[in-house]
Design a protein around this motif. Structure first.
Motif, short mmCIF file in Angstrom:
data_model
loop_
_atom_site.label_atom_id
_atom_site.label_comp_id
_atom_site.label_asym_id
_atom_site.label_seq_id
_atom_site.Cartn_x
_atom_site.Cartn_y
_atom_site.Cartn_z
N SER A 126 0.81 -1.22 0.00
CA SER A 126 0.00 0.00 0.00
C SER A 126 0.84 1.28 0.00
N THR A 127 2.04 1.24 0.59
CA THR A 127 2.90 2.44 0.55
C THR A 127 3.40 2.64 -0.88
N LYS A 173 6.22 0.98 11.63
CA LYS A 173 6.96 -0.22 11.20
C LYS A 173 8.32 -0.37 11.90
O1 LIG Z 1 4.55 -8.39 0.17
C1 LIG Z 1 4.44 -7.21 0.48
C2 LIG Z 1 5.54 -6.32 0.73
O2 LIG Z 1 6.64 -6.91 1.36
C3 LIG Z 1 5.21 -4.97 1.31
O3 LIG Z 1 6.30 -4.14 1.03
C4 LIG Z 1 5.01 -4.94 2.79
O4 LIG Z 1 4.04 -5.89 3.15
C5 LIG Z 1 4.58 -3.55 3.28
O5 LIG Z 1 3.35 -3.23 2.73
P1 LIG Z 1 2.54 -1.95 3.13
O6 LIG Z 1 3.23 -0.78 2.50
O7 LIG Z 1 1.16 -2.18 2.55
O8 LIG Z 1 2.50 -1.86 4.62
#
Ligand SMILES: O=C[C@H](O)[C@H](O)[C@H](O)COP(=O)(O)O
Length: 227
Positions: A31-32, A124
């Protein structure tokens, strides 16, 4: 837009400033990265010349939506910069990734880039990896055997289910989400997991990150190997 979404958008916008004309990019997933792809598309529409290799079918779809030119490894094997999100980041820049199931292609792409830029919001950042269950991609054949071997490393593996269906990665594999609670030696665990037959890859990204951009409501902080 929710506060969490705003923080993702802020860090994604900052990350686009690291992209220079002519670069070959690795385009992460999640999503980021959605916000990054949107912003990158705007820069491309304003004349920025880049090409990117996507790490998931979803990112490839966003690239088409936002007019970001794509390439593949048959045309180039070295990328200038890979950009990606993460599920956890520790003080040594070690990561857990794969919450969205894209860890294998993400790791291949990050490993072929000269620089690996990680973009996250402050939620995170952790002292120790492991609260987020570690995603491990495994081949479907004999998955129960592989799951038992992973469990013997000290975790509870759970096969990922999404909308009542077994989750299948873009590579046709399963994901086991493995609750370790606290991973004190990421490098050792990574090596142990990689040595198991049936394991394709795992979400530990050890000694791969060049720089992390971290957004909080006040600013975007930079964490790199030297800091
Ligand atoms: O498989 C997904 C990836 O490793 C993403 O980079 C990770 O899960 C972070 O995702 P988000 O930006 O949605 O928190």
């Amino acid at each position: 837009m929710r506060k969490a979404e705003q923080l993702k958008q802020i860090v994604a916008k900052e990350a686009v400033n690291y992209v220079k004309d002519g670069m070959k990019l690795g385009l992460g997933s999640g999503s980021t990265m959605y916000f990054f792809m949107k912003e990158l598309g705007e820069r491309v529409n304003n004349g920025l010349k880049i090409v990117g290799i996507p790490t998931s079918n979803k990112t490839a779809e966003w690239a088409r939506d936002f007019h970001v030119p794509l390439t593949d490894f048959s045309k180039t094997q070295e990328l200038d910069l890979a950009i990606d999100g993460a599920d956890e980041v520790d003080p040594n820049l070690q990561l857990i990734k794969g919450g969205g199931g894209a860890l294998l292609r993400e790791k291949v792409v990050a490993a072929s880039a000269k620089e690996f830029l990680v973009i996250v919001d402050e939620s995170k950042i952790v002292e120790h990896l492991g609260k987020f269950p570690l995603p491990v991609e495994i081949v479907p054949f004999g998955w129960e055997v592989t799951a038992n071997k992973i469990a013997a490393l000290g975790c509870e593996p759970e096969r990922r289910i999404v909308n009542d269906n077994v989750y299948i990665t873009d590579n046709g594999n399963y994901i086991l989400d493995c609750k370790f609670d606290k991973i004190t030696e990421p490098e050792k665990l990574n090596n142990e997991l990689q040595s198991l037959v049936g394991v394709v890859d795992n979400g530990l990204f050890v000694n791969m990150t060049s720089k992390v951009l971290i957004s909080n409501p006040e600013q975007v902080k930079v964490m790199d190997k030297e800091s």
